[in-house]
Design an enzyme around this catalytic site. Structure first.
Site, PDB file in Angstrom:
ATOM      1  N   ARG A  55       0.842  -1.196   0.000  1.00  0.00           N
ATOM      2  CA  ARG A  55       0.000   0.000   0.000  1.00  0.00           C
ATOM      3  C   ARG A  55       0.878   1.247   0.000  1.00  0.00           C
ATOM      4  O   ARG A  55       1.809   1.358   0.800  1.00  0.00           O
ATOM      5  CB  ARG A  55      -0.891   0.002   1.243  1.00  0.00           C
ATOM      6  CG  ARG A  55      -1.823   1.214   1.342  1.00  0.00           C
ATOM      7  CD  ARG A  55      -2.515   1.238   2.690  1.00  0.00           C
ATOM      8  NE  ARG A  55      -3.388   0.094   2.879  1.00  0.00           N
ATOM      9  CZ  ARG A  55      -4.685   0.071   2.526  1.00  0.00           C
ATOM     10  NH1 ARG A  55      -5.237   1.149   1.990  1.00  0.00           N
ATOM     11  NH2 ARG A  55      -5.404  -1.005   2.736  1.00  0.00           N
ATOM     12  N   ASP A  57       0.725   5.633   0.042  1.00  0.00           N
ATOM     13  CA  ASP A  57      -0.141   6.748   0.409  1.00  0.00           C
ATOM     14  C   ASP A  57      -0.322   7.724  -0.748  1.00  0.00           C
ATOM     15  O   ASP A  57       0.337   7.617  -1.787  1.00  0.00           O
ATOM     16  CB  ASP A  57       0.451   7.498   1.604  1.00  0.00           C
ATOM     17  CG  ASP A  57       0.487   6.659   2.867  1.00  0.00           C
ATOM     18  OD1 ASP A  57      -0.360   5.762   3.000  1.00  0.00           O
ATOM     19  OD2 ASP A  57       1.366   6.907   3.723  1.00  0.00           O
ATOM     20  N   ARG A 203       7.941   8.096   6.137  1.00  0.00           N
ATOM     21  CA  ARG A 203       7.847   9.565   6.129  1.00  0.00           C
ATOM     22  C   ARG A 203       8.118  10.154   7.514  1.00  0.00           C
ATOM     23  O   ARG A 203       8.710  11.224   7.630  1.00  0.00           O
ATOM     24  CB  ARG A 203       6.483  10.000   5.594  1.00  0.00           C
ATOM     25  CG  ARG A 203       6.319   9.654   4.109  1.00  0.00           C
ATOM     26  CD  ARG A 203       5.198  10.436   3.464  1.00  0.00           C
ATOM     27  NE  ARG A 203       3.896   9.952   3.879  1.00  0.00           N
ATOM     28  CZ  ARG A 203       2.904  10.734   4.272  1.00  0.00           C
ATOM     29  NH1 ARG A 203       3.070  12.042   4.372  1.00  0.00           N
ATOM     30  NH2 ARG A 203       1.737  10.224   4.585  1.00  0.00           N
TER      31      ARG A 203
END
Length: 261
Positions: A55, A57, A203
């Site tokens: 996945r 973002d 991040r």
């Protein structure tokens, strides 16, 4: 693994994540999965659900995302790449296709995932780099950042590097195989390879590394993040645009199962 399937295919996907709400299909917004499934329907005439290996973002790009699906159509394998790329938007492209075993799950059977994060370290913005790098105008010590990044190598509870609002799986322990920071001119690159990642882990990690590079966090304080175990302690999270999923690794290269076309 069982024998090679005539119907289960894996795609190697590259995409520019700028306009997408993420990789996974959502209730609203354009995603990589929704565009792939739309292209498959146009190509085959059938509604086909794809399974993504990882996945990503909103705003995050990929060079080596893997998607699998069961192909019940009569479209020859050698025409799948060209056909899908005809129907896909310009910011998504299939790079390769191969047949894989029926019981190979491209998400669960991935042994590691490689991400990179690009920082443009300059007092002046770069229109060329803006879409795929995070601008940091102040001086950064990439040597200190690299030392901090290497503290992550090994098996740790990395919950401090996850989003405060994340919904966690059974464990927040992750194994990091490689991590480091390098510089080439004005570009600073963070690279990390791990079995899997927590929500927003990369991040938030880069956000903490920037604090180290600016002298606002010591190496000792960075190391303490591994012991704190409080979600959201690291960071602040940097924008998704600098992040790229480079590669998904398996016990065997997917191309070894069947000739890439």
């Amino acid at each position: 693994m069982t024998g090679i399937s005539k119907s289960k295919l894996a795609l190697i996907i590259e995409y520019d994540g700028t306009r997408f709400c993420g990789s996974q299909r959502q209730g609203k917004g354009v995603t990589v999965q929704s565009e792939l499934e739309l292209a498959l329907q146009k190509l085959t005439g059938a509604a086909i659900r794809v399974n993504l290996s990882s996945r990503t973002d909103a705003g995050v790009s990929a060079l080596g995302q893997v998607a699998s699906f069961r192909n019940a159509s009569t479209v020859p394998l050698e025409k799948v790449v060209k056909g899908l790329n005809h129907y896909l938007p310009e910011d998504i492209a299939v790079q390769a296709v191969c047949r894989i075993p029926d019981d190979l799950d491209v998400r669960r059977h991935a042994v590691s995932r490689e991400y990179r994060y690009r920082i443009w370290n300059s007092p002046m913005p770069s229109p060329v780099m803006e879409r795929h790098a995070h601008l940091v105008s102040g001086a950064l010590d990439e040597g200190l950042m690299d030392t901090a990044a290497r503290m992550l190598i090994g098996t740790h509870d990395l919950v401090s590097f996850a989003s405060r609002m994340a919904k966690f799986e059974k464990t927040t322990v992750r194994s990091v195989h490689e991590a480091g920071v390098s510089r080439e001119g004005k570009e600073i690159l963070f690279r990390i390879v791990a079995g899997s990642f927590l929500p927003h882990q990369v991040r938030n990690t880069v956000g903490a590394l920037i604090r180290v590079g600016r002298g606002k966090m010591t190496l000792e304080e960075f190391g303490e993040l591994l012991e704190t175990k409080i979600p959201g302690t690291a960071g602040p999270a940097v924008p998704g645009r600098g992040l790229c999923l480079v590669r998904i690794n398996y016990l065997r290269d997917l191309g070894d199962y069947n000739e890439n076309l």
